[in-house]
Design a protein around this motif. Structure first.
Motif, PDB file in Angstrom:
ATOM      1  N   LEU A 126      30.529  32.281  42.675  1.00 36.22           N
ATOM      2  CA  LEU A 126      30.276  33.123  43.837  1.00 36.22           C
ATOM      3  C   LEU A 126      31.286  32.881  44.951  1.00 36.22           C
ATOM      4  N   SER A 127      31.625  31.634  45.190  1.00 35.70           N
ATOM      5  CA  SER A 127      32.545  31.293  46.278  1.00 35.70           C
ATOM      6  C   SER A 127      33.927  31.863  46.018  1.00 35.70           C
ATOM      7  N   GLU A 128      34.381  31.802  44.782  1.00 31.40           N
ATOM      8  CA  GLU A 128      35.680  32.361  44.437  1.00 31.40           C
ATOM      9  C   GLU A 128      35.674  33.882  44.583  1.00 31.40           C
ATOM     10  N   LEU A 129      34.565  34.519  44.239  1.00 26.47           N
ATOM     11  CA  LEU A 129      34.465  35.968  44.395  1.00 26.47           C
ATOM     12  C   LEU A 129      34.500  36.358  45.868  1.00 26.47           C
ATOM     13  N   ALA A 130      33.865  35.554  46.722  1.00 23.94           N
ATOM     14  CA  ALA A 130      33.878  35.844  48.155  1.00 23.94           C
ATOM     15  C   ALA A 130      35.292  35.795  48.712  1.00 23.94           C
ATOM     16  N   LEU A 131      36.078  34.858  48.223  1.00 23.25           N
ATOM     17  CA  LEU A 131      37.444  34.664  48.718  1.00 23.25           C
ATOM     18  C   LEU A 131      38.475  35.488  47.960  1.00 23.25           C
ATOM     19  N   GLY A 132      38.063  36.115  46.871  1.00 27.33           N
ATOM     20  CA  GLY A 132      39.026  36.809  46.031  1.00 27.33           C
ATOM     21  C   GLY A 132      39.943  35.846  45.308  1.00 27.33           C
ATOM     22  N   TRP A 133      39.483  34.596  45.124  1.00 25.66           N
ATOM     23  CA  TRP A 133      40.298  33.554  44.491  1.00 25.66           C
ATOM     24  C   TRP A 133      40.160  33.670  42.972  1.00 25.66           C
ATOM     25  N   CYS A 134      40.647  34.777  42.450  1.00 27.55           N
ATOM     26  CA  CYS A 134      40.593  35.035  41.021  1.00 27.55           C
ATOM     27  C   CYS A 134      41.643  36.092  40.700  1.00 27.55           C
ATOM     28  N   THR A 135      42.125  36.068  39.491  1.00 30.56           N
ATOM     29  CA  THR A 135      43.164  37.007  39.073  1.00 30.56           C
ATOM     30  C   THR A 135      42.510  38.288  38.577  1.00 30.56           C
ATOM     31  N   TYR A 136      42.857  39.394  39.221  1.00 30.35           N
ATOM     32  CA  TYR A 136      42.200  40.681  38.967  1.00 30.35           C
ATOM     33  C   TYR A 136      42.536  41.234  37.580  1.00 30.35           C
ATOM     34  N   GLY A 137      41.594  42.036  37.059  1.00 32.22           N
ATOM     35  CA  GLY A 137      41.824  42.722  35.794  1.00 32.22           C
ATOM     36  C   GLY A 137      41.666  41.774  34.630  1.00 32.22           C
ATOM     37  N   VAL A 138      42.667  41.739  33.779  1.00 32.79           N
ATOM     38  CA  VAL A 138      42.610  40.807  32.651  1.00 32.79           C
ATOM     39  C   VAL A 138      43.060  39.441  33.165  1.00 32.79           C
ATOM     40  N   GLY A 139      42.165  38.827  33.905  1.00 31.19           N
ATOM     41  CA  GLY A 139      42.365  37.496  34.455  1.00 31.19           C
ATOM     42  C   GLY A 139      41.000  36.859  34.554  1.00 31.19           C
ATOM     43  N   ASP A 140      40.879  35.758  35.282  1.00 32.87           N
ATOM     44  CA  ASP A 140      39.585  35.090  35.356  1.00 32.87           C
ATOM     45  C   ASP A 140      38.564  35.906  36.145  1.00 32.87           C
ATOM     46  N   HIS A 141      38.995  37.013  36.755  1.00 33.17           N
ATOM     47  CA  HIS A 141      38.076  37.939  37.402  1.00 33.17           C
ATOM     48  C   HIS A 141      37.165  38.636  36.396  1.00 33.17           C
ATOM     49  N   MET A 142      37.639  38.775  35.150  1.00 37.16           N
ATOM     50  CA  MET A 142      36.957  39.645  34.192  1.00 37.16           C
ATOM     51  C   MET A 142      36.389  38.852  33.017  1.00 37.16           C
TER      52      MET A 142
END
Length: 683
Positions: free
Chosen positions: A486-502
């Motif tokens: 949740l904390s990473e999602l709040a900060l956008g601390w994830c790689t979008y698309g085919v990354g750790d976001h997905m």
């Protein structure tokens, strides 16, 4: 417009200091009782109180039976009300005292509200107990029996009715109402209608004799009423000195807000004392604002009420410290029993969410990337427990560690130790050759030997890992288990698309980073996935949070997540108050300073050993809050708008576009940043 009050004063941020008074009782002696009131009113004023409430019939005493009908006593009560009105005015606060009041040929059990040098209003008791040990109808008339809506008290004609609403014209949200003892036990308490009419602070003047177990009942009712009516509930009962002819008294005093206890006084004390708490009337208002059910109930069940305005005086001794429990870690309760319960629920929410997704899809295997860090460890623990409960072999969990250019030997070793201990099918894919090829294909200078470690360099690695996992899931007939929290999602601390976001399903998306540490420790302590993994789990807990995408520098230090986005302890604090309650940035900064400003703060429990000696000054808090606001409101919402499924775990903590948080992907953070700059000093 910036608030004219200083930043460090609680009233600036929507707090009202309320005091539940427990005086020593002198039966049938209004003069002595008034003296106790005077002492407590002045003591409360010294502590910066805005509002003080006394027990039921506090001026006369409750257990005096037929003495209530004596004219000499009633005349003296009236005289002492006049004296206390002047005392409360000098003290600069509003006082609510209990007294028998005559109206026509009837006597009423009343709360007398005084402030600004006058009696503001009189509230009669609605429900009179006349069962078991109670016999109030012998002396008093119930509120519905009154023939007038006003009463003359010491020459003043004042409002006289149940459900009166008292509202400070100069302190938004400082709105209170009063009920008396038995009113509280009625199926429809008067305070419910008062809350629907706008009261945010509900007061109960009580006598309420004590028997075994009754204190818990009162506390339960107070917590429940404050939760149900989205309010604060202040309860104070008669104590030492009341007649014990047939009854006994414990002087219980409690202050609750939105179901949580803010303060509790000493029971069975032999001296007069105060129970003090700062009530967040702003937060109550914001919670009502976002609760559609409350608003609908106001429309369908609410009734017009008489509103009595008053001016709350600014106290010369305005406090600068906050008098209420304030967790440094709002997603992590500091009470061990509550933390144990929260971990039990959180872990099982994650496990059952995954089990349901597996049964719905018919999947017999899943794929997960294991880094040796906190998030992937927690997701793997959830997967193992889910497979155990579904009677599936853990070997069907395909776990992959995928070292890149900056993977440390410590996390790689943790990943392997964890996979081996848990009995999953562990494999390793070195992504460096593929990453080098991609970097070369796109003409990135790193492929030619130049040490360029930019965002492209980082995201090539993050993206390749997820790309491998999706293809492996295709190959094995399973699905990819997400690990981001949740904390990473709040900060956008994830790689979008085919990354750790997905992923195909993310069990951690509703769990804050600060809670994940405790969940791992909780699972380890209970050996829920076997004893073999316990030592490795503790090793993971001691590992610094890092994406490990950039090689260590000349000093040997690893890439630090918190050096870039800020301490997760602060970010989770910001997230809780902004997403759950919608507080202004200036208030969030104030609360963060109260929670984190003193490393040696001993009066508040600290629930994480590693944070015991940490402190942040206002400049540091403002710096990281500014970055949080920009990331949360402006630069990362597009990632949250395309989140995979995953269970909500913490209250108000879902950032899913299908859950608690829905926002446009192209909004600006300007209004929040401007509010922060306008109202928070740099030091």
């Amino acid at each position: 417009m910036p608030d004219s009050r200083p930043f460090h004063v609680p009233a600036t941020h929507g707090f009202v200091r309320v005091v539940a008074a427990t005086p020593v009782v002198h039966p049938a002696d209004p003069v002595a009782n008034a003296a106790e009131h005077i002492t407590l009113i002045r003591r409360a004023a010294e502590q910066g109180a805005d509002l003080i409430v006394f027990p039921e019939l506090s001026l006369s005493g409750y257990a005096i039976d037929d003495l209530h009908m004596q004219e000499a006593l009633l005349d003296e009560v009236d005289r002492q009300i006049e004296i206390l009105t002047a005392v409360a005015d000098d003290a600069g606060l509003v006082a609510v005292i209990g007294a028998p009041v005559r109206s026509g040929d009837a006597l009423f059990n009343c709360a007398v509200v005084i402030g600004g040098g006058e009696v503001l209003g009189v509230v009669p008791k609605t429900y009179l107990p006349n069962y078991r040990e109670y016999y109030e109808k012998r002396w008093f008339a119930p509120a519905p029996a009154r023939t007038e809506d006003s009463v003359v008290l010491n020459g003043e004609t004042v409002d006289f009715a149940p459900g009166l609403i008292f509202e400070a014209v100069n302190r938004p949200g400082f709105v209170f109402a009063v009920e008396i003892c038995e009113d509280f036990w009625a199926p429809q308490p008067p305070s419910t209608r008062a809350a629907l009419a706008g009261a945010r602070i509900l007061l109960n003047l009580s006598a309420s004799n004590i028997v075994i177990g009754k204190a818990d009942e009162r506390a339960m009712l107070s917590a429940s009423q404050s939760s149900r009516t989205i309010s604060a509930y202040v309860f104070t009962a008669s104590g030492w000195g009341e007649s014990t002819t047939d009854l006994a008294w414990d002087g219980q005093a409690t202050i609750h807000e939105l179901g949580a206890r803010l303060a509790e006084g000493e029971r069975f004390a032999l001296t007069s004392h105060l129970t003090v708490a700062d009530i967040d009337v702003d937060r109550i208002g914001l919670d009502r604002l976002r609760n559609g059910t409350f608003a609908e109930c106001v429309r369908s069940e609410g009734e017009a009420a008489t509103v009595i305005p008053f001016a709350a005086r600014e106290n010369a001794t305005a406090p600068t410290s906050l008098r209420r429990p304030l967790d440094r870690f709002p997603f992590v309760p500091d009470d061990p029993a509550r933390l144990d319960q929260d971990c039990f629920e959180a872990f099982n929410i994650q496990v059952q969410g995954l089990m349901r997704r597996m049964t719905a899809t018919g999947a017999r295997t899943l794929v997960i990337g294991v880094s040796g860090g906190l998030d992937s460890t927690q997701a793997l623990l959830v997967a193992c427990r889910a497979f155990d409960r579904l009677d599936l072999p853990r070997s069907a969990i395909r776990a992959y560690t995928m070292p890149g250019f900056a993977t440390s030997e410590g996390t790689r070793a943790n990943a392997w130790a964890l996979m081996n201990a848990l009995g999953v099918t562990g494999e390793e894919i070195d992504i460096r050759p593929a990453a080098t090829t991609m970097l070369r294909d796109i003409g990135h200078p790193f492929a030619d030997g130049q040490p360029v470690h930019d965002v492209t360099f980082e995201n090539v690695q993050a993206g390749l890992r997820t790309d491998y996992l999706f293809r492996l899931a295709n190959q094995t007939g399973g699905f990819v288990l997400g690990t981001g929290d949740l904390s990473e999602l709040a900060l956008g601390w994830c790689t979008y698309g085919v990354g750790d976001h997905m992923s195909h399903y993310n069990v951690n998306g509703g769990v804050a980073k600060t809670l994940i540490r405790h969940l791992i420790r909780w699972v380890a302590d209970r050996e829920l996935v076997g004893a073999e993994a316990v030592s490795t789990l503790h090793a993971v807990l001691e590992t610094e949070i890092s994406p490990e995408l950039v090689p260590a520098g000349a000093d040997g230090k690893l890439q630090s997540t918190e050096a870039t986005v800020g301490p997760y302890a602060l970010n989770d604090f910001f997230l809780f108050y902004i997403s759950r309650f919608g507080l202004k940035p200036s208030k969030v900064a104030y609360l963060a300073l109260q929670a984190w400003g003193d490393a040696s703060r001993g009066e508040w429990p600290v629930n994480t050993p590693e944070a015991e000696k940490v402190a942040y000054d206002l400049a540091t808090i403002k710096h990281w809050l500014r970055k949080f606001l920009l990331r949360f409101f402006q630069t990362s919402q597009f990632k949250r708008s395309a989140l995979p499924n995953g269970p909500k775990v913490v209250t108000g903590g879902s950032l899913s576009p299908r859950g608690d948080w829905r926002a446009p992907s192209d909004a600006s953070a300007r209004v929040w940043l401007d509010e922060l700059e306008a109202n928070v000093p740099d030091a």
